[in-house]
Design an enzyme around this catalytic site. Structure first.
Site, mmCIF file in Angstrom:
data_model
loop_
_atom_site.group_PDB
_atom_site.id
_atom_site.type_symbol
_atom_site.label_atom_id
_atom_site.label_comp_id
_atom_site.label_asym_id
_atom_site.label_seq_id
_atom_site.Cartn_x
_atom_site.Cartn_y
_atom_site.Cartn_z
ATOM 1 C CD GLN A 1 -9.057 0.783 15.998
ATOM 2 O OE1 GLN A 1 -10.134 0.398 16.444
ATOM 3 N NE2 GLN A 1 -8.117 1.286 16.779
ATOM 4 N NE ARG B 1 -12.773 2.900 -4.852
ATOM 5 C CZ ARG B 1 -12.650 4.195 -5.144
ATOM 6 N NH1 ARG B 1 -12.330 5.056 -4.224
ATOM 7 N NH2 ARG B 1 -12.841 4.624 -6.375
ATOM 8 C CB VAL B 2 -15.286 -2.930 1.062
ATOM 9 C CG1 VAL B 2 -15.640 -1.605 1.713
ATOM 10 C CG2 VAL B 2 -15.992 -4.069 1.730
ATOM 11 N N GLY C 1 -13.615 -10.050 8.727
ATOM 12 C CA GLY C 1 -14.542 -8.922 8.588
ATOM 13 C C GLY C 1 -14.664 -8.085 9.850
ATOM 14 N NE ARG D 1 -3.867 -0.134 2.518
ATOM 15 C CZ ARG D 1 -5.146 -0.512 2.334
ATOM 16 N NH1 ARG D 1 -5.447 -1.769 2.183
ATOM 17 N NH2 ARG D 1 -6.107 0.387 2.301
ATOM 18 C CE1 TYR E 1 -4.533 6.653 -3.346
ATOM 19 C CE2 TYR E 1 -4.804 5.998 -1.054
ATOM 20 C CZ TYR E 1 -5.253 6.689 -2.173
ATOM 21 O OH TYR E 1 -6.425 7.410 -2.098
ATOM 22 C CE LYS F 1 -3.882 10.451 -3.013
ATOM 23 N NZ LYS F 1 -4.558 11.455 -3.844
HETATM 24 P P1 NAD Z 1 -11.033 7.353 -9.257
HETATM 25 O O1 NAD Z 1 -10.061 6.270 -9.555
HETATM 26 O O2 NAD Z 1 -12.457 7.135 -9.612
HETATM 27 O O3 NAD Z 1 -10.580 8.715 -9.921
HETATM 28 C C1 NAD Z 1 -9.253 9.057 -10.164
HETATM 29 C C2 NAD Z 1 -9.188 9.772 -11.492
HETATM 30 O O4 NAD Z 1 -7.828 10.184 -11.733
HETATM 31 C C3 NAD Z 1 -9.582 8.878 -12.667
HETATM 32 O O5 NAD Z 1 -10.446 9.571 -13.524
HETATM 33 C C4 NAD Z 1 -8.262 8.553 -13.352
HETATM 34 O O6 NAD Z 1 -8.388 8.242 -14.726
HETATM 35 C C5 NAD Z 1 -7.471 9.823 -13.080
HETATM 36 N N1 NAD Z 1 -6.019 9.622 -13.110
HETATM 37 C C6 NAD Z 1 -5.300 8.674 -12.473
HETATM 38 N N2 NAD Z 1 -3.983 8.834 -12.732
HETATM 39 C C7 NAD Z 1 -3.879 9.929 -13.532
HETATM 40 C C8 NAD Z 1 -2.793 10.595 -14.137
HETATM 41 N N3 NAD Z 1 -1.527 10.164 -13.974
HETATM 42 N N4 NAD Z 1 -3.034 11.688 -14.915
HETATM 43 C C9 NAD Z 1 -4.307 12.124 -15.093
HETATM 44 N N5 NAD Z 1 -5.385 11.526 -14.551
HETATM 45 C C10 NAD Z 1 -5.163 10.437 -13.775
HETATM 46 O O7 NAD Z 1 -10.883 7.652 -7.699
HETATM 47 P P2 NAD Z 1 -11.753 8.584 -6.740
HETATM 48 O O8 NAD Z 1 -12.367 7.723 -5.717
HETATM 49 O O9 NAD Z 1 -12.596 9.502 -7.539
HETATM 50 O O10 NAD Z 1 -10.597 9.405 -6.018
HETATM 51 C C11 NAD Z 1 -10.272 10.734 -6.409
HETATM 52 C C12 NAD Z 1 -9.201 11.279 -5.473
HETATM 53 O O11 NAD Z 1 -9.662 11.239 -4.121
HETATM 54 C C13 NAD Z 1 -7.892 10.493 -5.513
HETATM 55 O O12 NAD Z 1 -6.814 11.400 -5.438
HETATM 56 C C14 NAD Z 1 -7.944 9.652 -4.268
HETATM 57 O O13 NAD Z 1 -6.660 9.360 -3.769
HETATM 58 C C15 NAD Z 1 -8.733 10.544 -3.308
HETATM 59 N N6 NAD Z 1 -9.426 9.745 -2.282
HETATM 60 C C16 NAD Z 1 -10.571 9.055 -2.577
HETATM 61 C C17 NAD Z 1 -11.178 8.289 -1.594
HETATM 62 C C18 NAD Z 1 -12.454 7.536 -1.834
HETATM 63 O O14 NAD Z 1 -12.960 6.887 -0.909
HETATM 64 N N7 NAD Z 1 -13.069 7.613 -2.987
HETATM 65 C C19 NAD Z 1 -10.606 8.205 -0.312
HETATM 66 C C20 NAD Z 1 -9.425 8.894 -0.071
HETATM 67 C C21 NAD Z 1 -8.854 9.679 -1.061
HETATM 68 N N1 UDP Z 2 -12.719 -5.746 1.820
HETATM 69 C C1 UDP Z 2 -13.411 -6.951 2.001
HETATM 70 N N2 UDP Z 2 -13.961 -7.538 0.915
HETATM 71 C C2 UDP Z 2 -13.894 -6.997 -0.331
HETATM 72 C C3 UDP Z 2 -13.203 -5.775 -0.515
HETATM 73 C C4 UDP Z 2 -12.620 -5.187 0.593
HETATM 74 O O1 UDP Z 2 -13.502 -7.466 3.128
HETATM 75 O O2 UDP Z 2 -14.447 -7.621 -1.269
HETATM 76 C C5 UDP Z 2 -12.135 -5.092 3.002
HETATM 77 C C6 UDP Z 2 -10.677 -4.666 2.856
HETATM 78 O O3 UDP Z 2 -9.819 -5.729 3.201
HETATM 79 C C7 UDP Z 2 -10.597 -3.501 3.818
HETATM 80 C C8 UDP Z 2 -12.000 -2.873 3.758
HETATM 81 O O4 UDP Z 2 -12.850 -3.879 3.212
HETATM 82 O O5 UDP Z 2 -10.383 -3.970 5.125
HETATM 83 C C9 UDP Z 2 -12.073 -1.610 2.914
HETATM 84 O O6 UDP Z 2 -11.481 -1.905 1.662
HETATM 85 P P1 UDP Z 2 -11.422 -0.842 0.475
HETATM 86 O O7 UDP Z 2 -10.556 -1.453 -0.575
HETATM 87 O O8 UDP Z 2 -12.788 -0.428 0.101
HETATM 88 O O9 UDP Z 2 -10.742 0.447 1.113
HETATM 89 P P2 UDP Z 2 -9.428 0.698 2.001
HETATM 90 O O10 UDP Z 2 -8.868 -0.608 2.468
HETATM 91 O O11 UDP Z 2 -8.511 1.428 1.099
HETATM 92 O O12 UDP Z 2 -9.960 1.504 3.114
#
Ligand code: NAD
Ligand code: UDP
Length: 320
Positions: free
Chosen positions: A277, A189-190, A210, A145, A148, A152
Site C-alpha cells: 500500500q 509502469r502500471v 490487484g 528494488r 533504486y 535514493k
Molecule cells: P524517466 O525514466 O522518464 O526519466 C529519467 C531520465 O533520466 C531519462 O531521460 C533518462 O535518459 C535520464 N537518465 C537516466 N540515467 C541517467 C544518467 N546516468 N545520466 C544522465 N541521464 C540519465 O523517469 P521519470 O518518471 O521522468 O522520473 C524522473 C525522476 O523522478 C527520477 O529521478 C525518478 O526516480 C523520480 N521519480 C519519478 C516518479 C514517477 O512516478 N514518475 C516517482 C518517484 C520518483
Molecule cells: N502492476 C500491475 N500490472 C502491471 C504493472 C504493474 O499489477 O502491468 C502493479 C505493480 O505490481 C505494483 C503497481 O502496479 O504493485 C504499481 O507498479 P509501478 O511499476 O507502476 O510502480 P511502483 O511499483 O514502482 O509503485
C-alpha cells in the site's frame, strides 16, 4: 508568478517528468540546460525547444562530473520504472550515488540551489499509512528494488551532508506515482501498461490479485509542486503526490471501462518486494507550499489515454 531569470540545469530532462518541467521553465521565460544520457529519455520530448536561444541540450552521463555555470540544478536523472531500473541495477545504484554526488559537487562549486527528485520508494513496503515524511521506512537492502530504493536513500543522505558540511542549498521532494503524457509505452509502469494493453485489445495484467494500492498524481500537479519546493524555503524532504488511493484492480477497471469494457483482467505473479500500500500524507506540502493536487485520476487519465493513442499510431506507422 514570474521568477528572476534563472539559468537552470535539468538532469534527466529528456525523460517523462524532466521534459514537462522544462516546458514549464521555458514557458516561464527561464534559461534551461538539459542534460541526459537518453537511457529512457527521448529527444523528441524536447523537439519544440531545440534551436530556442534560451535552451541547450547536453548528452552526458551524470555518473561523470561536469562543469556548467548555473543557478539552479533540478536533479532528476535516474530511470524510474522497475523494468528500467532493474535492467542494470549496478548502473542504477551508480546513477543515484555518483550522479547525486557529482551534482552536489557542482552545486557547491557554482553556488547553485539543487533539488533532488527522490521517491516514495524510500518508505519501502510501509508499515504506516498514509506515509508522512517523518516515517523512516521499511526497505529491503538486498532485494531487486534495492538498487533504486537504497540509491535514493543514500542520495537524500548526501544532500543533507552537503547542507551540513558546506551549507549547500538543497531541496528534496519525495515523488509518489505520477502519470501523464510522455510516459514510455513499454516502461512497464502500471498506468502505461494498462492503457497500452487496453488500446491494443489485450487483457490487462494484474500482478498478484490487484489488491495492492497506489496513489496516482497527474504530471501537471506534480510539476507545480516541484516548482513550489524549489522556490520555497523548506529543504525537505516533502512528499508530493495525490492522496487519492486506489487498488490496482480499481485502476484496471477504470482504464478498461474508458477504453474497452469487454476486455479481461488476468492475474500474473506479484514481483518481489512489491509494496502492498502507498499513499502520501501531504500535510507538510499544504502547510509549507500551499500545494495540493487538483486533477483527479478520472480526469488525468483522459489526456493520458489520448496521448497514448497518438503514440501507438505513430509506432504502427513507423513499423509499416
Ligand atoms: P524517466 O525514466 O522518464 O526519466 C529519467 C531520465 O533520466 C531519462 O531521460 C533518462 O535518459 C535520464 N537518465 C537516466 N540515467 C541517467 C544518467 N546516468 N545520466 C544522465 N541521464 C540519465 O523517469 P521519470 O518518471 O521522468 O522520473 C524522473 C525522476 O523522478 C527520477 O529521478 C525518478 O526516480 C523520480 N521519480 C519519478 C516518479 C514517477 O512516478 N514518475 C516517482 C518517484 C520518483
Ligand atoms: N502492476 C500491475 N500490472 C502491471 C504493472 C504493474 O499489477 O502491468 C502493479 C505493480 O505490481 C505494483 C503497481 O502496479 O504493485 C504499481 O507498479 P509501478 O511499476 O507502476 O510502480 P511502483 O511499483 O514502482 O509503485
Amino acid at each position: 508568478m514570474p521568477y528572476k531569470n534563472y539559468r537552470n540545469l535539468v538532469t534527466g530532462g529528456a525523460g517523462f517528468l524532466g521534459s514537462h518541467l522544462i516546458d514549464r521553465l521555458m514557458n516561464d521565460g527561464e534559461e534551461v540546460i538539459c542534460l541526459d544520457n537518453y537511457f529512457t529519455g527521448r529527444k523528441e520530448n524536447l523537439s519544440k525547444w531545440i534551436g530556442h536561444p534560451m535552451f541547450e541540450l547536453i548528452r552526458h552521463d551524470v555518473t561523470e562530473p561536469i562543469r556548467v555555470e548555473v543557478d539552479r540544478i533540478w536533479h532528476l536523472a535516474c530511470p524510474a520504472s522497475p523494468v528500467h531500473y532493474q535492467f542494470n541495477p549496478i548502473k542504477t545504484a551508480k546513477t543515484s550515488f555518483l550522479g547525486t554526488y557529482n551534482m552536489l559537487g557542482l552545486a557547491r562549486r557554482v553556488g547553485a540551489r539543487i533539488l533532488l527528485a527522490s521517491t516514495s520508494e524510500v518508505y519501502g513496503d510501509p508499515e504506516i499509512h498514509p506515509q508522512p515524511e517523518s516515517y523512516k521506512g521499511c526497505v529491503n537492502t538486498i532485494g531487486i528494488r534495492s538498487c533504486y530504493d537504497e540509491g535514493k536513500r543514500i542520495a537524500e543522505t548526501l544532500c543533507f551532508d552537503y547542507q551540513r558540511m558546506h551549507s549547500t542549498e538543497i531541496r528534496i521532494i519525495r515523488i509518489f506515482n505520477t502519470y501523464g503524457p510522455r510516459m514510455l509505452p513499454d516502461d512497464g509502469r502500471v498506468v502505461s501498461n494498462f492503457i497500452v494493453q487496453a488500446l491494443r485489445g489485450q487483457p490487462l495484467t494484474l500482478y498478484g490479485n490487484g489488491s495492492q494500492t497506489r496513489s496516482f498524481c497527474y504530471v501537471d500537479d506534480l510539476i507545480e509542486g516541484m516548482v513550489r519546493v524549489m522556490n520555497g524555503s523548506h529543504s525537505g524532504p516533502i512528499n508530493i503526490g495525490n492522496p487519492g488511493e486506489f487498488t490496482i484492480k480499481q485502476l484496471a477497471e477504470l482504464i478498461k471501462n474508458k477504453i474497452n469494457p469487454q476486455l479481461k483482467l488476468i492475474e500474473k505473479e506479484l514481483p518481489e518486494d512489491d509494496p502492498m500500500q502507498r499513499k502520501p500524507s501531504i500535510k507538510l506540502a499544504k502547510k509549507e507550499l500551499d500545494w495540493e493536487p487538483i486533477i483527479s485520476l478520472e480526469k488525468g487519465l483522459e489526456p493520458t489515454i489520448e496521448w497514448f493513442k497518438k503514440a501507438l499510431l505513430k509506432e504502427n506507422s513507423v513499423k509499416r
